[in-house]
Scaffold this motif. Structure first.
Motif, mmCIF file in Angstrom:
data_model
loop_
_atom_site.group_PDB
_atom_site.id
_atom_site.type_symbol
_atom_site.label_atom_id
_atom_site.label_comp_id
_atom_site.label_asym_id
_atom_site.label_seq_id
_atom_site.Cartn_x
_atom_site.Cartn_y
_atom_site.Cartn_z
ATOM 1 N N ASP A 1 7.547 3.997 -6.810
ATOM 2 C CA ASP A 1 8.608 2.967 -6.413
ATOM 3 C C ASP A 1 8.358 1.685 -6.088
ATOM 4 N N LYS A 2 6.905 1.311 -5.946
ATOM 5 C CA LYS A 2 6.635 0.250 -5.277
ATOM 6 C C LYS A 2 6.100 -0.711 -6.394
ATOM 7 N N LEU A 3 5.837 -0.213 -7.640
ATOM 8 C CA LEU A 3 5.061 -0.921 -8.695
ATOM 9 C C LEU A 3 6.385 -1.827 -9.131
ATOM 10 N N GLU B 1 -12.022 11.339 -3.833
ATOM 11 C CA GLU B 1 -10.800 10.435 -3.842
ATOM 12 C C GLU B 1 -10.889 9.420 -2.696
ATOM 13 N N GLY B 2 -10.456 8.209 -3.034
ATOM 14 C CA GLY B 2 -10.375 7.192 -2.110
ATOM 15 C C GLY B 2 -9.355 7.229 -1.142
ATOM 16 N N LEU B 3 -9.671 7.452 0.124
ATOM 17 C CA LEU B 3 -8.729 7.746 1.284
ATOM 18 C C LEU B 3 -8.304 6.493 2.239
ATOM 19 N N MET C 1 -3.022 1.144 4.249
ATOM 20 C CA MET C 1 -3.793 0.916 3.525
ATOM 21 C C MET C 1 -4.685 2.385 3.017
ATOM 22 N N GLY C 2 -4.691 3.249 3.848
ATOM 23 C CA GLY C 2 -5.026 4.625 3.607
ATOM 24 C C GLY C 2 -4.358 5.564 4.406
ATOM 25 N N VAL C 3 -5.146 6.696 4.403
ATOM 26 C CA VAL C 3 -4.448 7.994 5.000
ATOM 27 C C VAL C 3 -4.463 7.976 6.600
ATOM 28 N N PHE C 4 -3.397 7.104 7.143
ATOM 29 C CA PHE C 4 -3.669 6.654 8.422
ATOM 30 C C PHE C 4 -3.620 7.898 9.307
ATOM 31 N N GLU C 5 -2.738 8.876 9.008
ATOM 32 C CA GLU C 5 -2.517 10.036 9.633
ATOM 33 C C GLU C 5 -3.632 10.808 10.121
ATOM 34 N N PHE C 6 -4.728 10.628 9.336
ATOM 35 C CA PHE C 6 -6.222 11.253 9.749
ATOM 36 C C PHE C 6 -6.742 10.031 10.102
ATOM 37 N N GLY D 1 0.789 -1.170 -0.089
ATOM 38 C CA GLY D 1 -0.119 0.047 0.087
ATOM 39 C C GLY D 1 0.961 1.312 0.053
ATOM 40 N N GLY D 2 0.348 2.422 0.556
ATOM 41 C CA GLY D 2 1.388 3.463 0.847
ATOM 42 C C GLY D 2 0.943 4.348 -0.721
ATOM 43 N N ALA D 3 2.109 5.582 -0.570
ATOM 44 C CA ALA D 3 1.851 6.423 -1.524
ATOM 45 C C ALA D 3 2.842 6.370 -2.445
ATOM 46 N N LYS D 4 4.113 5.676 -2.173
ATOM 47 C CA LYS D 4 5.100 5.938 -3.173
ATOM 48 C C LYS D 4 4.852 4.961 -4.367
ATOM 49 N N VAL D 5 3.882 5.199 -5.302
ATOM 50 C CA VAL D 5 3.290 4.155 -6.119
ATOM 51 C C VAL D 5 4.394 3.726 -6.876
ATOM 52 N N GLY E 1 8.814 -0.591 6.279
ATOM 53 C CA GLY E 1 8.363 1.021 5.493
ATOM 54 C C GLY E 1 8.383 1.980 6.857
ATOM 55 N N GLY E 2 8.817 3.190 6.733
ATOM 56 C CA GLY E 2 8.996 4.137 7.828
ATOM 57 C C GLY E 2 7.324 4.499 8.225
ATOM 58 N N ASP E 3 6.501 4.738 7.464
ATOM 59 C CA ASP E 3 5.221 5.013 7.559
ATOM 60 C C ASP E 3 4.363 4.051 8.090
ATOM 61 N N SER E 4 4.547 2.716 7.742
ATOM 62 C CA SER E 4 3.813 1.561 8.040
ATOM 63 C C SER E 4 4.401 1.157 9.513
ATOM 64 N N ALA E 5 5.533 1.294 9.731
ATOM 65 C CA ALA E 5 5.799 1.261 11.120
ATOM 66 C C ALA E 5 5.555 2.248 12.085
ATOM 67 N N TRP F 1 4.456 -6.862 4.953
ATOM 68 C CA TRP F 1 3.718 -5.967 4.700
ATOM 69 C C TRP F 1 4.432 -4.521 4.578
ATOM 70 N N ASN F 2 3.980 -3.897 3.250
ATOM 71 C CA ASN F 2 4.714 -2.509 3.215
ATOM 72 C C ASN F 2 3.511 -1.475 2.683
ATOM 73 N N GLY F 3 3.486 -0.445 3.583
ATOM 74 C CA GLY F 3 2.529 0.718 2.911
ATOM 75 C C GLY F 3 1.088 0.569 3.729
HETATM 76 P P1 ADP Z 1 6.045 3.232 3.760
HETATM 77 O O1 ADP Z 1 6.827 4.509 4.514
HETATM 78 O O2 ADP Z 1 5.515 2.347 4.895
HETATM 79 O O3 ADP Z 1 6.787 2.808 2.814
HETATM 80 P P2 ADP Z 1 4.761 5.085 2.001
HETATM 81 O O4 ADP Z 1 5.778 6.010 2.152
HETATM 82 O O5 ADP Z 1 4.852 4.468 0.578
HETATM 83 O O6 ADP Z 1 4.670 3.735 3.090
HETATM 84 O O7 ADP Z 1 3.095 5.661 1.996
HETATM 85 C C1 ADP Z 1 2.694 6.143 3.216
HETATM 86 C C2 ADP Z 1 1.847 7.332 3.126
HETATM 87 O O8 ADP Z 1 0.889 6.750 2.115
HETATM 88 C C3 ADP Z 1 1.124 7.606 4.239
HETATM 89 O O9 ADP Z 1 1.351 9.036 4.567
HETATM 90 C C4 ADP Z 1 -0.594 7.864 3.743
HETATM 91 O O10 ADP Z 1 -0.984 8.706 4.150
HETATM 92 C C5 ADP Z 1 -0.386 7.599 2.337
HETATM 93 N N1 ADP Z 1 -1.465 6.802 1.733
HETATM 94 C C6 ADP Z 1 -2.047 5.724 2.020
HETATM 95 N N2 ADP Z 1 -3.039 5.542 1.051
HETATM 96 C C7 ADP Z 1 -3.238 6.651 0.515
HETATM 97 C C8 ADP Z 1 -4.355 6.942 -0.405
HETATM 98 N N3 ADP Z 1 -5.546 6.303 -0.649
HETATM 99 N N4 ADP Z 1 -4.298 8.286 -0.768
HETATM 100 C C9 ADP Z 1 -3.329 9.198 -0.424
HETATM 101 N N5 ADP Z 1 -2.130 8.725 0.479
HETATM 102 C C10 ADP Z 1 -2.476 7.363 0.970
#
Ligand code: ADP
Ligand code: MG
Length: 395
Positions: free
Chosen positions: A202-204, A293-295, A321-326, A196-200, A351-355, A317-319
Motif C-alpha cells: 500500500d505504502k510503496l 527477522e527484524g522486528l 518503526m517496529g512491532v510496537f505491540e511487543f 514504516g508499518g506493515a502494509k508495505v 495511521g490507526g496503528d501509529s496513533a 509520520w505514518n507507520g
Molecule cells: P498504520 O496503521 O499506522 O498505517 P500499518 O497498519 O501499516 O500502520 O502497520 C502497523 C503494523 O506494522 C503494526 O501492527 C506493527 O506490528 C507492524 N510492523 C512494524 N514493523 C514491523 C516489522 N519490522 N515486522 C513486522 N511487522 C511490523
C-alpha cells in the motif's frame, strides 16, 4: 465542502458515516481513539435535535456476517463516551435497523451493525453497490460524511449514499482535510516524511509521489527490509515484498537524482521468531542473519532518525518503526514519536496503528500538531489522488 452547520437537522433522520474501526482483542477495545474522534459530530447533531443513525465498518468480514466483527462492543463504548444511550441495530438495513431507526426520538442515537457484513458495501460492481446504497439511504433523510479513515474507499456508505441524500461533511473530516492541505500546499521546509508499518505494498505507491515533494524520506518498520534487500543485503525472515524490488530500486535512483535524502536503518533488532519474548540481538542492517527477522530498528538507527527530525519544519509520520505491540520491539517507534514531539515543527501522525502506538506508549497526544484517524486516506491525499468520499461530499 458544506459543513453540518448548513443542515437543518431538527427532527430529521441523519445518517452519519463514521470511522469506528478500532483494534479489538476478543471483544475488548484496545484503543478507542477513533470512537473518541467521532463523538463531537454525533453529539452536536443529537444536541441539535437530529435522530442520529451512525454507520461504520469493523475489520474485514468481506461481505458476510461474522460475530467477531460485530460493532456491539463499539456501541457500548460509544454510549459511554457520549454519556447517553446508543441503540444498537443487529443488522445493517434489515428489520432490526428499521425498527431501531423508527424507535428514535429527536436527539437520540443509534448505531447500525457492521456495514461490511453486506456484500454491497465494498462491491466493485456499481449496480450492486448502488442497490445497497439505496437501502441505506432509505433509512435517513440527510447524510453526514465523517469517517475520514474510509474516504479513500469507493464504498456504498462513503461514495454512493451522499449522491442520494442532501449531505455535509462532519467536523472530523473538515479538520483532517485542513491539516492535509497544509502538508500539500507549500509546507514549511525542511519537509520530512517518516514511513514504516506493515502494509508495505500500500505504502510503496505513495513514495513515487512524495519524492517530488519532500526534502527527506526516512524509512523504518516493515518496508525498510524491501529497501535493504533492493540494496543487495540479506534480510533473513524479515517482512519482504519481493515483487516490489525493482520498483524500490527505481525509488532509490530517483531519490538520488532529485536530491531527496533517503534515510534507512543502520541497525536492527533481529529476533529468532515473531513473538513477544523472542530472543533477539542488535545487528548491522547490512548483516541480518538468514534465520532472523527484524522486528524493530536498533539503537544507532533511533539516534540517526531522531537527528534527521531535529531540524525539520514539517513532519508527516505514518507507520510504526517496529512491532510496537511487543514491549521489547516498541523502542524504535517511541524514539521517532519522541523526536517528533521534540522537533519545533508542524507534526502530523497518520495511521490507526501509529496513533494507537502514541497512546500505548503513554506519550502526550498534544505533543503533536495533529493525530490523524486515517492512514491510507491521508497517504492517498498526500499522493494527490482524488478521494471518492471527499469528492462525493464536494458535489
Ligand atoms: P498504520 O496503521 O499506522 O498505517 P500499518 O497498519 O501499516 O500502520 O502497520 C502497523 C503494523 O506494522 C503494526 O501492527 C506493527 O506490528 C507492524 N510492523 C512494524 N514493523 C514491523 C516489522 N519490522 N515486522 C513486522 N511487522 C511490523
Ligand atoms: Mg494499520
Amino acid at each position: 465542502m458544506r459543513t453540518i452547520d448548513s443542515l437543518d437537522v431538527k427532527g430529521r433522520r441523519v445518517l452519519v458515516r463514521a470511522d469506528l474501526n478500532v483494534p479489538l482483542d476478543g471483544d475488548v477495545i484496545t484503543d478507542d481513539g477513533r470512537i473518541r474522534a467521532s463523538v463531537p459530530t454525533i453529539a452536536t447533531l443529537a444536541d441539535r435535535g437530529a435522530r442520529v443513525i451512525v454507520c461504520a465498518h469493523l475489520g474485514r468480514p468481506k461481505g458476510k456476517v461474522a460475530p467477531q466483527f460485530s460493532l456491539a462492543p463499539v456501541a457500548a463504548r460509544l454510549g459511554e463516551l457520549l454519556g447517553r444511550p446508543v441503540a444498537f441495530a443487529e443488522d445493517v438495513v434489515g428489520d432490526s435497523a428499521h425498527a431501531t431507526v423508527e424507535g428514535l426520538a429527536d436527539g437520540e442515537i443509534a448505531l447500525l451493525e457492521n456495514l461490511r457484513f453486506e456484500p454491497g458495501e465494498e462491491s466493485k460492481d456499481d449496480e450492486v453497490r448502488g442497490a445497497f446504497a439505496d437501502k441505506l439511504a432509505a433509512l435517513a433523510e440527510l447524510y453526514v460524511g465523517d469517517g475520514f479513515g474510509a474516504v479513500h474507499r469507493k464504498h456504498a456508505s462513503v461514495y454512493d449514499v451522499p449522491k442520494r441524500l442532501p449531505h455535509a461533511a462532519g467536523g472530523l473530516i473538515v479538520a483532517e482535510v485542513e491539516v492535509l492541505k497544509k502538508l500539500t500546499e507549500n509546507p514549511a521546509r525542511p519537509y520530512v516524511v517518516v514511513l514504516g508499518g506493515a502494509k508495505v505494498s500500500d505504502k510503496l505507491g505513495v513514495i513515487a509521489n512524495l519524492l517530488g515533494k519532500v526534502d527527506r524520506l526516512v524509512i523504518g518498520g516493515g518496508m525498510a527490509y524491501t529497501f535493504l534487500k533492493a540494496q543487495g543485503h540479506e534480510v533473513g525472515k524479515s517482512l519482504l515484498q519481493e515483487d516490489q524490488l525493482d520498483q524500490v530500486r527505481g525509488f532509490i535512483d530517483e531519490a538520488a537524482k532529485r536530491g531527496v535524502e533517503l534515510v534507512l536503518p543502520v541497525d536492527i533488532l533481529a529476533a529468532t521468531t515473531f513473538a513477544e519474548d523472542a530472543p533477539y540481538e542488535v545487528v548491522e542492517a547490512t548483516a541480518i542473519p538468514a534465520d532472523r527477522e527484524g522486528l524493530d530498528i536498533g539503537p544507532k538507527s533511533r539516534e540517526l532518525f531522531a537527528s534527521k527530525l531535529a531540524d525539520a519544519a514539517t513532519v508527516f509520520w505514518n507507520g510504526p518503526m517496529g512491532v510496537f505491540e511487543f514491549d521489547a520491539f516498541a523502542g524504535g517507534t517511541r524514539a521517532v514519536a519522541e523526536a517528533l514531539i521534540a522537533a519545533g515543527a508542524f507534526t502530523v501522525v497518520g495511521g490507526g496503528d501509529s496513533a494507537a502506538a502514541v497512546r500505548k506508549l503513554g506519550l502526550p497526544e498534544d505533543g503533536f500538531s495533529h493525530i490523524s484517524t486515517g492512514g491510507g486516506a491521508s497517504l492517498e491525499y498526500l499522493e494527490g489522488k482524488t478521494l471518492p468520499g471527499l469528492a462525493a461530499l464536494e458535489d
